[in-house]
Design an enzyme around this catalytic site. Structure first.
Site, mmCIF file in Angstrom:
data_model
loop_
_atom_site.group_PDB
_atom_site.id
_atom_site.type_symbol
_atom_site.label_atom_id
_atom_site.label_comp_id
_atom_site.label_asym_id
_atom_site.label_seq_id
_atom_site.Cartn_x
_atom_site.Cartn_y
_atom_site.Cartn_z
ATOM 1 N N ASN A 1 0.788 -1.224 0.155
ATOM 2 C CA ASN A 1 0.048 0.053 -0.011
ATOM 3 C C ASN A 1 0.797 1.134 -0.070
ATOM 4 O OD1 ASN A 1 -1.798 2.016 0.380
ATOM 5 N ND2 ASN A 1 -2.198 1.435 2.564
ATOM 6 N N LYS B 1 0.102 4.312 -0.250
ATOM 7 C CA LYS B 1 -0.464 5.410 0.301
ATOM 8 C C LYS B 1 -0.438 6.667 -0.649
ATOM 9 C CE LYS B 1 0.200 3.654 4.765
ATOM 10 N NZ LYS B 1 -0.029 3.709 6.157
ATOM 11 N N HIS C 1 -9.554 0.881 4.870
ATOM 12 C CA HIS C 1 -8.321 1.244 5.617
ATOM 13 C C HIS C 1 -8.391 2.257 6.753
ATOM 14 C CE1 HIS C 1 -4.002 2.680 6.524
ATOM 15 N NE2 HIS C 1 -3.775 1.536 5.983
ATOM 16 N N GLU D 1 -6.891 4.917 7.696
ATOM 17 C CA GLU D 1 -6.712 6.156 7.435
ATOM 18 C C GLU D 1 -8.201 6.680 6.875
ATOM 19 O OE1 GLU D 1 -2.922 5.738 5.501
ATOM 20 O OE2 GLU D 1 -2.237 5.164 7.303
ATOM 21 N N GLU E 1 -5.257 -5.011 10.454
ATOM 22 C CA GLU E 1 -4.238 -3.867 10.650
ATOM 23 C C GLU E 1 -4.491 -3.281 11.917
ATOM 24 O OE1 GLU E 1 -2.345 -2.759 6.892
ATOM 25 O OE2 GLU E 1 -4.108 -1.473 7.004
ATOM 26 N N GLY F 1 2.081 2.381 10.565
ATOM 27 C CA GLY F 1 3.217 3.578 10.468
ATOM 28 C C GLY F 1 3.905 3.916 11.768
ATOM 29 N N SER G 1 3.245 -1.974 10.355
ATOM 30 C CA SER G 1 4.655 -2.050 10.418
ATOM 31 C C SER G 1 5.456 -3.338 10.234
ATOM 32 C CB SER G 1 5.297 -1.646 11.964
ATOM 33 O OG SER G 1 4.760 -0.197 12.104
HETATM 34 C C1 PEP Z 1 -0.770 0.205 5.936
HETATM 35 O O1 PEP Z 1 -1.033 1.317 6.115
HETATM 36 O O2 PEP Z 1 -1.542 -0.610 5.419
HETATM 37 C C2 PEP Z 1 0.257 -0.332 6.589
HETATM 38 C C3 PEP Z 1 0.392 -1.638 7.127
HETATM 39 O O3 PEP Z 1 1.406 0.571 6.980
HETATM 40 P P1 PEP Z 1 2.889 0.274 7.510
HETATM 41 O O4 PEP Z 1 3.317 -1.004 6.960
HETATM 42 O O5 PEP Z 1 3.527 1.573 7.274
HETATM 43 O O6 PEP Z 1 2.533 0.192 9.155
#
Ligand code: PEP
Length: 250
Positions: free
Chosen positions: A9, A11, A96, A98, A168, A174, A213
């Site tokens: 992803n 973003k 997601h 966000e 997630e 992040g 992460s």
């Molecule tokens: C995401 O935004 O789907 C995600 C998993 O981000 P990160 O790996 O940066 O935590």
């Protein structure tokens, strides 16, 4: 045997030129990933049309990061599922955290998006997960159950078979704080149970990805868990070497 999947992803990152280099790097390194692992890349909307062909030729899936909750019409700035399908996009990340947090995407809106994605043959990568306060209050199971029951469990059985779920935990996205393999496996097993309560044995065929992460160091232990079928990768998907290393974690 469930599909093994690693999806990146991006973003709101990369100019078109930067994105082109990233795609090229991933294509060049793809052969390092042994075994039957499906790679998926989710660049910004602006890049999808031009990246669909090279990624498709390389056997890499291409995903959008969102789609509209309406079929078409007077919705300025929106991109429909039909538009994405018309340029050979095959997946769409939906729900997601966000999008839920910054754009007010409720379960009702997400159900409409998931239905439209499926109608246009896009495979939804449907994201769920608890916030830090909810984890600290021990509510992670209730939160993911509520998110699943409001959206995925509303689908007809035939559509459910097409879904990919991504767990997630919001506190891990992040932040550099990966969930431990045990924490993630516990929730993944619970997600599968909730899905099985509605859809029975079909839940054993649903890919459930971990996101938050996940990186080349943490991926192997996570992907070694019985109910973790791969990852949805944010930060580590922006460098070809890191993204491919994560995919080598199986
Ligand atoms: C995401 O935004 O789907 C995600 C998993 O981000 P990160 O790996 O940066 O935590």
């Amino acid at each position: 045997m469930r599909k093994k999947i690693v999806a990146g992803n991006w973003k709101m990152n990369t100019t078109y030129e930067e994105g082109e280099k990233l795609v090229q790097g991933i294509i060049e390194k793809k052969s390092e990933v042994k075994g039957d692992v499906t790679l998926i890349v989710a660049p910004p909307f602006t890049h999808l049309c031009c990246f669909a062909e090279p990624l498709g030729k390389a056997g890499i899936g291409i995903s959008a990061q969102n789609c509209a909750s309406h079929e078409s019409g007077a919705y300025t700035g929106e991109v429909s599922a039909a538009m994405l399908a018309s340029i050979d996009v095959h997946y769409c990340i939906l729900g997601h955290s966000e999008r839920r947090e910054y754009y007010g995407e409720t379960n009702n809106i997400l159900l409409e998006k998931v239905k439209l994605a499926l109608k246009h043959n896009l495979t939804p990568i449907f994201c769920i997960g608890e916030k830090l306060g909810e984890r600290e209050a021990g509510k992670q199971f209730d939160v993911v159950k509520g998110q699943l029951q409001a959206v995925v469990c509303q689908l007809p059985a035939a559509d459910f078979e097409k879904i990919i779920v991504a767990y997630e935990p919001v506190w891990a996205i992040g932040t550099g704080k990966t969930a431990t393999a045990a924490q993630a496996q516990e929730v993944h097993a619970y997600i599968r149970k909730v899905l099985a309560d509605t859809f029975g044995d079909a839940a054993n065929r649903t890919p459930i990805l971990y996101g938050g992460s996940c990186n080349p160091t943490t991926a192997p232990e996570l992907f070694g868990q019985p109910d973790i079928d791969g990852g949805l990768i944010g930060g580590a998907s922006l460098k070809p070497a890191d993204f491919i290393s994560v995919a080598k974690g199986f």
